[in-house]
Write a protein that holds these residues in place. Structure first.
Motif, mmCIF file in Angstrom:
data_model
loop_
_atom_site.group_PDB
_atom_site.id
_atom_site.type_symbol
_atom_site.label_atom_id
_atom_site.label_comp_id
_atom_site.label_asym_id
_atom_site.label_seq_id
_atom_site.Cartn_x
_atom_site.Cartn_y
_atom_site.Cartn_z
ATOM 1 N N ALA A 145 4.348 -4.407 2.804
ATOM 2 C CA ALA A 145 5.119 -3.161 2.692
ATOM 3 C C ALA A 145 4.178 -1.970 2.630
ATOM 4 C CB ALA A 145 6.007 -3.173 1.449
ATOM 5 N N VAL A 146 4.604 -0.888 3.264
ATOM 6 C CA VAL A 146 3.915 0.392 3.179
ATOM 7 C C VAL A 146 4.908 1.373 2.566
ATOM 8 C CG1 VAL A 146 2.887 2.302 4.465
ATOM 9 C CG2 VAL A 146 2.390 -0.057 5.137
ATOM 10 N N ILE A 147 4.458 2.061 1.539
ATOM 11 C CA ILE A 147 5.310 3.010 0.815
ATOM 12 C C ILE A 147 4.792 4.415 1.067
ATOM 13 C CG2 ILE A 147 6.144 3.729 -1.447
ATOM 14 C CD1 ILE A 147 5.539 0.804 -2.389
ATOM 15 N N LEU A 148 5.681 5.292 1.493
ATOM 16 C CA LEU A 148 5.346 6.702 1.704
ATOM 17 C C LEU A 148 5.708 7.472 0.444
ATOM 18 C CD1 LEU A 148 6.810 7.039 5.307
ATOM 19 C CD2 LEU A 148 4.398 6.752 4.672
ATOM 20 N N ASN A 149 4.708 8.089 -0.170
ATOM 21 C CA ASN A 149 4.919 8.904 -1.367
ATOM 22 C C ASN A 149 5.054 10.357 -0.924
ATOM 23 O OD1 ASN A 149 4.732 10.457 -3.668
ATOM 24 N ND2 ASN A 149 2.647 9.840 -4.164
ATOM 25 N N PHE A 150 6.263 10.881 -0.997
ATOM 26 C CA PHE A 150 6.537 12.243 -0.547
ATOM 27 C C PHE A 150 6.501 13.278 -1.668
ATOM 28 C CE2 PHE A 150 8.625 9.883 2.983
ATOM 29 C CZ PHE A 150 7.930 10.449 4.035
ATOM 30 N N ARG A 165 0.836 -1.197 0.000
ATOM 31 C CA ARG A 165 0.000 0.000 0.000
ATOM 32 C C ARG A 165 0.873 1.251 0.000
ATOM 33 N NH1 ARG A 165 -2.541 -3.419 3.932
ATOM 34 N NH2 ARG A 165 -4.090 -4.630 2.815
ATOM 35 N N VAL A 166 0.363 2.283 -0.645
ATOM 36 C CA VAL A 166 1.044 3.577 -0.717
ATOM 37 C C VAL A 166 0.238 4.587 0.085
ATOM 38 C CG1 VAL A 166 1.707 5.492 -2.236
ATOM 39 C CG2 VAL A 166 2.042 3.126 -2.989
ATOM 40 N N ILE A 167 0.955 5.389 0.877
ATOM 41 C CA ILE A 167 0.341 6.534 1.547
ATOM 42 C C ILE A 167 0.850 7.779 0.830
ATOM 43 C CG2 ILE A 167 0.086 7.862 3.674
ATOM 44 C CD1 ILE A 167 0.692 5.276 5.244
ATOM 45 N N ASP A 168 -0.057 8.467 0.136
ATOM 46 C CA ASP A 168 0.300 9.722 -0.531
ATOM 47 C C ASP A 168 0.286 10.835 0.512
ATOM 48 O OD1 ASP A 168 0.402 8.679 -3.237
ATOM 49 O OD2 ASP A 168 -1.788 8.535 -3.128
ATOM 50 N N VAL A 169 1.432 11.460 0.707
ATOM 51 C CA VAL A 169 1.591 12.537 1.689
ATOM 52 C C VAL A 169 1.452 13.869 0.959
ATOM 53 C CG1 VAL A 169 3.176 13.591 3.345
ATOM 54 C CG2 VAL A 169 3.155 11.090 3.060
ATOM 55 N N ILE A 170 0.463 14.678 1.381
ATOM 56 C CA ILE A 170 0.236 15.972 0.754
ATOM 57 C C ILE A 170 0.181 17.030 1.855
ATOM 58 C CG2 ILE A 170 -1.322 17.334 -0.704
ATOM 59 C CD1 ILE A 170 -2.385 14.422 -1.590
ATOM 60 N N GLY A 171 1.157 17.941 1.843
ATOM 61 C CA GLY A 171 1.165 19.008 2.844
ATOM 62 C C GLY A 171 2.384 18.958 3.734
ATOM 63 N N GLU A 172 2.151 19.150 5.030
ATOM 64 C CA GLU A 172 3.231 19.312 6.002
ATOM 65 C C GLU A 172 3.205 18.215 7.062
ATOM 66 O OE1 GLU A 172 2.454 23.173 7.637
ATOM 67 O OE2 GLU A 172 2.952 24.192 5.766
ATOM 68 N N ILE A 173 4.399 17.733 7.415
ATOM 69 C CA ILE A 173 4.509 16.781 8.516
ATOM 70 C C ILE A 173 5.263 17.473 9.648
ATOM 71 C CG2 ILE A 173 5.386 14.566 9.306
ATOM 72 C CD1 ILE A 173 5.179 13.539 6.481
ATOM 73 N N THR A 174 4.559 17.674 10.750
ATOM 74 C CA THR A 174 5.137 18.254 11.958
ATOM 75 C C THR A 174 4.690 17.405 13.141
ATOM 76 O OG1 THR A 174 3.257 19.689 12.448
ATOM 77 C CG2 THR A 174 4.931 20.576 10.935
#
Length: 114
Positions: A47-52, A18-27
């Motif tokens: 597996a988990v994939i982080l899409n930055f 699975r992919v997690i699409d990251v949109i914005g800010e990580i704080t």
């Protein structure tokens, strides 16, 4: 109360990946969103994939959340991979040695293959 400017979309791209699409800010204020998305994506995953590609900003609190996410992934028995990091964030992953624990890939296709 501080809010977060973060959207996380989960996609299944292959059986157990699975992919997690990251949109914005990580704080540090993103803890709830990151934790919930990883839990949903990681359930039964290999597996988990982080899409930055949509990442606008990440600070030290965000890096800390990625370390926590990595520990959760290891405990759950699935790999954590990433792609779409800018040169700046690739350097940060290198300096913090996160790149030794999270597989960094140039694009989604290679992250899926692992």
């Amino acid at each position: 109360m501080p809010t977060t400017n973060l959207t996380l979309n989960i996609r299944e791209v292959s059986d157990g990946i699975r992919v997690i699409d990251v949109i914005g800010e990580i704080t540090s204020f993103s803890e709830k969103e990151i934790s919930e998305a990883h839990q949903k994506a990681g359930d039964g995953a290999t597996a988990v994939i982080l899409n930055f590609e949509g990442l606008d900003y990440m600070n030290s609190g965000g890096i800390g959340l990625l370390v926590t996410t990595l520990i959760r992934a290891q405990r759950s028995g699935h790999a954590l991979r990433a792609y779409g990091l800018t040169d700046h964030y690739c350097q940060i992953f290198n300096l913090t040695r996160l790149d030794e624990a999270i597989g960094i890939f140039p694009d989604e296709a290679s992250a899926i293959v692992g």
